[in-house]
Design a protein around this motif. Sequence first.
Motif, PDB file in Angstrom:
ATOM      1  N   UNK A  64       0.761  -1.259   0.052  1.00 39.49           N
ATOM      2  CA  UNK A  64       0.008  -0.042  -0.003  1.00 39.49           C
ATOM      3  C   UNK A  64       0.666   1.300   0.047  1.00 39.49           C
ATOM      4  N   UNK A  65       2.034   1.209   0.853  1.00 37.48           N
ATOM      5  CA  UNK A  65       2.827   2.325   0.674  1.00 37.48           C
ATOM      6  C   UNK A  65       3.603   2.508  -0.357  1.00 37.48           C
ATOM      7  N   UNK A  66       3.889   1.456  -0.957  1.00 35.55           N
ATOM      8  CA  UNK A  66       4.755   1.614  -2.453  1.00 35.55           C
ATOM      9  C   UNK A  66       3.727   2.303  -3.533  1.00 35.55           C
ATOM     10  N   UNK A  67       2.148   1.607  -3.460  1.00 33.71           N
ATOM     11  CA  UNK A  67       1.410   2.322  -4.516  1.00 33.71           C
ATOM     12  C   UNK A  67       1.130   3.757  -4.294  1.00 33.71           C
ATOM     13  N   UNK A  68       0.906   3.919  -2.877  1.00 31.64           N
ATOM     14  CA  UNK A  68       0.913   5.569  -2.593  1.00 31.64           C
ATOM     15  C   UNK A  68       1.866   6.378  -3.033  1.00 31.64           C
ATOM     16  N   UNK A  69       3.163   5.880  -2.728  1.00 29.10           N
ATOM     17  CA  UNK A  69       4.145   6.551  -3.233  1.00 29.10           C
ATOM     18  C   UNK A  69       4.329   6.856  -4.640  1.00 29.10           C
ATOM     19  N   UNK A  70       3.725   6.005  -5.465  1.00 33.92           N
ATOM     20  CA  UNK A  70       3.951   6.161  -6.844  1.00 33.92           C
ATOM     21  C   UNK A  70       2.992   7.272  -7.276  1.00 33.92           C
ATOM     22  N   UNK A  71       1.922   7.527  -6.723  1.00 35.57           N
ATOM     23  CA  UNK A  71       1.102   8.628  -7.248  1.00 35.57           C
ATOM     24  C   UNK A  71       0.868   9.815  -6.062  1.00 35.57           C
ATOM     25  N   UNK A  75       5.018  16.507  -1.748  1.00 32.84           N
ATOM     26  CA  UNK A  75       4.971  16.841  -0.349  1.00 32.84           C
ATOM     27  C   UNK A  75       4.850  15.636   0.645  1.00 32.84           C
ATOM     28  N   UNK A  76       4.274  14.604   0.084  1.00 27.30           N
ATOM     29  CA  UNK A  76       4.173  13.256   0.839  1.00 27.30           C
ATOM     30  C   UNK A  76       5.082  12.198   0.814  1.00 27.30           C
ATOM     31  N   UNK A  77       6.122  12.545  -0.435  1.00 22.99           N
ATOM     32  CA  UNK A  77       7.050  11.361  -0.932  1.00 22.99           C
ATOM     33  C   UNK A  77       7.978  11.055   0.310  1.00 22.99           C
ATOM     34  N   UNK A  78       8.201  12.119   0.963  1.00 22.63           N
ATOM     35  CA  UNK A  78       9.362  11.692   2.110  1.00 22.63           C
ATOM     36  C   UNK A  78       9.083  10.782   3.295  1.00 22.63           C
ATOM     37  N   UNK A  79       7.732  11.079   3.721  1.00 30.31           N
ATOM     38  CA  UNK A  79       6.962  10.316   4.699  1.00 30.31           C
ATOM     39  C   UNK A  79       6.643   8.989   4.301  1.00 30.31           C
ATOM     40  N   UNK A  80       6.066   8.956   2.899  1.00 25.70           N
ATOM     41  CA  UNK A  80       5.775   7.613   2.158  1.00 25.70           C
ATOM     42  C   UNK A  80       6.913   6.686   2.077  1.00 25.70           C
ATOM     43  N   UNK A  81       8.038   7.440   1.591  1.00 28.48           N
ATOM     44  CA  UNK A  81       9.489   6.704   1.506  1.00 28.48           C
ATOM     45  C   UNK A  81       9.894   6.101   2.726  1.00 28.48           C
ATOM     46  N   UNK A  82       9.905   6.726   3.750  1.00 31.86           N
ATOM     47  CA  UNK A  82      10.230   6.146   5.185  1.00 31.86           C
ATOM     48  C   UNK A  82       9.267   5.159   5.560  1.00 31.86           C
ATOM     49  N   UNK A  83       8.083   5.240   5.381  1.00 33.47           N
ATOM     50  CA  UNK A  83       7.070   4.114   5.648  1.00 33.47           C
ATOM     51  C   UNK A  83       7.463   2.983   4.686  1.00 33.47           C
ATOM     52  N   UNK A  84       7.734   2.757   3.506  1.00 35.29           N
ATOM     53  CA  UNK A  84       8.063   1.764   2.877  1.00 35.29           C
ATOM     54  C   UNK A  84       9.453   1.053   3.508  1.00 35.29           C
TER      55      UNK A  84
END
Length: 102
Positions: A64-71, A75-84
């Motif tokens: 889910x985090x990887x899919x979210x990171x793609x779209x 501004x959310x990329x860093x947070x989602x990258x950390x989550x991944x």
Amino acid sequence: MACQGKQVDNAPAFAMIGQSRKHLAAGDYEAARNAILEMRKQYPAAIQARAAGLLLLDSIELTAARDSLGVAPQSDAERLSLKCRFFERKLQEDLKKEILRQ
């Protein structure tokens, strides 16, 4: 007197894990998560299935985090990258623990 272990049928719990995997494959992360959480609630003594469910839950969160990171917006990329990265490490550690238990 020693405690006598009760034999637990993990099959129904594993069937719920199968449903979760189908939801994951379809990209329905919420339904996949809910199936695992419901399995844990319904079958608290199904230890093998619960351990497999934890690994699957990590995979759901990572996917889910990887899919979210793609779209996601920048501004959310860093947070989602950390989550991944968090779930990648958590999944690796959980897999190590699972291997050691066997």
